[in-house]
Design a protein around this motif. Structure first.
Motif, PDB file in Angstrom:
ATOM      1  N   VAL A  67       0.828  -1.206   0.000  1.00 35.06           N
ATOM      2  CA  VAL A  67       0.000   0.000   0.000  1.00 35.06           C
ATOM      3  C   VAL A  67       0.863   1.256   0.000  1.00 35.06           C
ATOM      4  O   VAL A  67       0.606   2.207  -0.746  1.00 35.06           O
ATOM      5  CB  VAL A  67      -0.960  -0.008   1.206  1.00 35.06           C
ATOM      6  CG1 VAL A  67      -1.710   1.313   1.293  1.00 35.06           C
ATOM      7  CG2 VAL A  67      -1.938  -1.159   1.104  1.00 35.06           C
ATOM      8  N   ASN A  68       1.908   1.255   0.828  1.00 35.61           N
ATOM      9  CA  ASN A  68       2.769   2.434   0.909  1.00 35.61           C
ATOM     10  C   ASN A  68       3.500   2.708  -0.402  1.00 35.61           C
ATOM     11  O   ASN A  68       3.627   3.868  -0.827  1.00 35.61           O
ATOM     12  CB  ASN A  68       3.787   2.270   2.037  1.00 35.61           C
ATOM     13  CG  ASN A  68       3.150   2.341   3.405  1.00 35.61           C
ATOM     14  OD1 ASN A  68       2.002   2.769   3.554  1.00 35.61           O
ATOM     15  ND2 ASN A  68       3.883   1.929   4.427  1.00 35.61           N
ATOM     16  N   GLN A  69       3.966   1.656  -1.041  1.00 30.27           N
ATOM     17  CA  GLN A  69       4.665   1.843  -2.313  1.00 30.27           C
ATOM     18  C   GLN A  69       3.707   2.270  -3.419  1.00 30.27           C
ATOM     19  O   GLN A  69       4.087   3.048  -4.312  1.00 30.27           O
ATOM     20  CB  GLN A  69       5.405   0.561  -2.704  1.00 30.27           C
ATOM     21  CG  GLN A  69       6.585   0.232  -1.802  1.00 30.27           C
ATOM     22  CD  GLN A  69       7.667   1.288  -1.822  1.00 30.27           C
ATOM     23  OE1 GLN A  69       8.068   1.767  -2.873  1.00 30.27           O
ATOM     24  NE2 GLN A  69       8.145   1.662  -0.637  1.00 30.27           N
ATOM     25  N   PHE A  70       2.475   1.811  -3.368  1.00 32.39           N
ATOM     26  CA  PHE A  70       1.491   2.261  -4.350  1.00 32.39           C
ATOM     27  C   PHE A  70       1.213   3.758  -4.188  1.00 32.39           C
ATOM     28  O   PHE A  70       1.066   4.485  -5.176  1.00 32.39           O
ATOM     29  CB  PHE A  70       0.192   1.469  -4.218  1.00 32.39           C
ATOM     30  CG  PHE A  70      -0.892   1.963  -5.139  1.00 32.39           C
ATOM     31  CD1 PHE A  70      -0.827   1.724  -6.495  1.00 32.39           C
ATOM     32  CD2 PHE A  70      -1.960   2.696  -4.649  1.00 32.39           C
ATOM     33  CE1 PHE A  70      -1.810   2.196  -7.350  1.00 32.39           C
ATOM     34  CE2 PHE A  70      -2.956   3.160  -5.488  1.00 32.39           C
ATOM     35  CZ  PHE A  70      -2.883   2.913  -6.850  1.00 32.39           C
ATOM     36  N   GLU A  71       1.155   4.215  -2.949  1.00 30.17           N
ATOM     37  CA  GLU A  71       0.944   5.644  -2.701  1.00 30.17           C
ATOM     38  C   GLU A  71       2.098   6.467  -3.263  1.00 30.17           C
ATOM     39  O   GLU A  71       1.896   7.543  -3.842  1.00 30.17           O
ATOM     40  CB  GLU A  71       0.773   5.901  -1.200  1.00 30.17           C
ATOM     41  CG  GLU A  71      -0.538   5.397  -0.627  1.00 30.17           C
ATOM     42  CD  GLU A  71      -1.745   6.074  -1.250  1.00 30.17           C
ATOM     43  OE1 GLU A  71      -1.670   7.300  -1.517  1.00 30.17           O
ATOM     44  OE2 GLU A  71      -2.752   5.390  -1.497  1.00 30.17           O
ATOM     45  N   LEU A  72       3.325   5.969  -3.109  1.00 30.88           N
ATOM     46  CA  LEU A  72       4.481   6.662  -3.673  1.00 30.88           C
ATOM     47  C   LEU A  72       4.403   6.707  -5.195  1.00 30.88           C
ATOM     48  O   LEU A  72       4.718   7.726  -5.825  1.00 30.88           O
ATOM     49  CB  LEU A  72       5.776   5.967  -3.242  1.00 30.88           C
ATOM     50  CG  LEU A  72       6.187   6.143  -1.777  1.00 30.88           C
ATOM     51  CD1 LEU A  72       7.399   5.265  -1.471  1.00 30.88           C
ATOM     52  CD2 LEU A  72       6.498   7.598  -1.465  1.00 30.88           C
TER      53      LEU A  72
END
Length: 416
Positions: free
Chosen positions: A122-127
């Motif tokens: 999820v965090n990498q998708f946000e980036l």
């Protein structure tokens, strides 16, 4: 399978009650709660109905070098920390080119997880969405993959007999230990690093559980929120952590004069074939798992003096498990539920609760079920409440049940 005895020679953990096995065990005996208000940057950003969780007592950043911590998902971090403690507790040193306590080809790893690294995903998708592909870490896939915790432990310890990652939701940690047993009994390995890990306290997981109405919303009283077998329970509390044990051939352990905590005498693994989130209403899978573990150990139901129940604090689940324990074992057994203090560690739960079961057997002392003030009249069992109870035990069983109808029971006996 052969007649090789499998024993536990080392244990490690990092949990909401403490950063190691000793502090976790002390917390269980003292009746401390590892549950509190959510502490995260996103807490105020989302209007979630649940604002509590069982977060780690010691952050992994305090235990791991900064560079290594940044390369691991939190789930991988807790697995590495617990495995290092277990490895050292067994009397082994970290292998290098000059010395290895266990021949790599005879060393295995089986560490389960329910979901692995969704927080990384999820965090990498946000980036990616906000800044483009250049901000996405090249380690994204190794950090999010469910086999990551087991793989990192296997690499660090140079395990070459096989590295496995059972994924059976809340039964994953217990199934990891059972898989390690099978590796040794089948002759594939002499020593196996086994257990489970999870670290997925995140808005999306909390929102999903809240929408399913399975989590407690006792936000004004976090330490009393997880109430296994209590009439006033309203759901589980999501937690994070890892538990790892060192399984070893008994003859090998004795030859090196290792301390032996207990024998893993048997296990039972079944599936309900019924519902993706609910257990079978007649408890057929749970009963079968407990009976299979007893049969494998060559014991009878009357030998089981203690059960560490899965008991998540959900309205339906606790009643169903209580009926299953009574059907499979009987009313004589002494029951406790660790999730009152620990919360629900999902993929790490079965391993940490397995360690609690081993220690209850080893010390002859069963921790009380925290927050059990008014036992549900439908729970017709002898459940420890208030204070720990002394008991001379000849066999103890740990239950773990997961979404998808996964059922695992681990049976421990005193050291051979």
């Amino acid at each position: 399978m052969s007649n090789i005895d499998v024993v536990i020679t080392g244990m490690g953990a990092t949990t909401p009650l403490g950063g190691d096995v000793a502090s976790t065990w002390d917390g269980l005996l003292a009746g401390r709660s590892g549950i509190g208000p959510l502490v995260a940057d996103w807490t105020e950003q989302f209007d979630l109905p649940v604002k509590i969780a069982a977060q780690l007592a010691q952050d992994p950043s305090e235990r791991l070098p900064r560079v290594q911590a940044r390369r691991l998902d939190r789930c991988e971090q807790v697995a590495v920390i617990a495995a290092r403690e277990a490895w050292a507790d067994a009397g082994f040193t970290v292998p290098d080119d000059d010395h290895q306590d266990v021949e790599p080809e005879r060393l295995g790893v089986t560490i389960g997880t329910g979901v692995g690294g969704p927080v990384t995903l999820v965090n990498q998708f946000e980036l990616l969405r906000e800044h483009g592909i250049r901000k996405v870490s090249p380690l994204t896939v190794p950090m999010l993959m469910p086999n990551g915790p087991a793989a990192h432990v296997g690499i660090e310890l140079k395990a070459r007999a096989g590295v496995h990652s059972p994924a059976s939701a809340c039964a994953s940690g217990a199934e990891g230990i059972a898989a390690g047993y099978e590796m040794i009994r089948s002759g594939r390995a002499d020593v196996v690093v086994a257990g489970g890990a999870e670290a997925c306290i995140h808005p999306i997981t909390l929102a999903g559980f809240a929408q399913a109405r399975t989590v407690s919303t006792r936000n004004d009283d976090p330490t009393a929120a997880s109430r296994p077998f209590d009439s006033d329970r309203d759901g589980f509390v999501l937690g994070e952590g890892s538990g790892v044990v060192i399984l070893e051939r008994a003859d090998r352990a004795k030859a090196r004069n290792a301390r032996i905590y207990a024998t893993l005498a048997g296990f039972g693994i079944t599936s309900d074939g019924y519902h993706i989130t609910g257990n079978h209403p007649e408890g057929i899978g749970q009963i079968a798992a407990m009976r299979a573990a007893i049969t494998m150990a060559g014991l009878s139901a009357s030998d089981i003096g203690h059960v560490n129940a899965h008991a998540t604090s959900t309205v339906v689940g606790d009643i169903g498990e209580a009926a299953a324990i009574r059907a499979a074992i009987g009313e004589h057994t002494i029951v406790t539920a660790s999730k009152g203090a620990l919360g629900h560690l999902v993929g790490g739960a079965g391993a940490v609760e397995g360690i609690a079961t081993i220690l209850a057997l080893y010390h002859g002392l069963i921790p009380a079920t925290l927050n059990l003030q008014n036992q549900d009249p439908k729970v017709d069992l002898d459940i420890v409440a208030g204070e720990p109870r002394k008991a001379e035990l000849t066999a103890a069983l740990s239950n773990s049940f997961g979404f998808g109808g996964h059922n695992t029971a681990l049976l421990f006996t005193p050291a051979v």
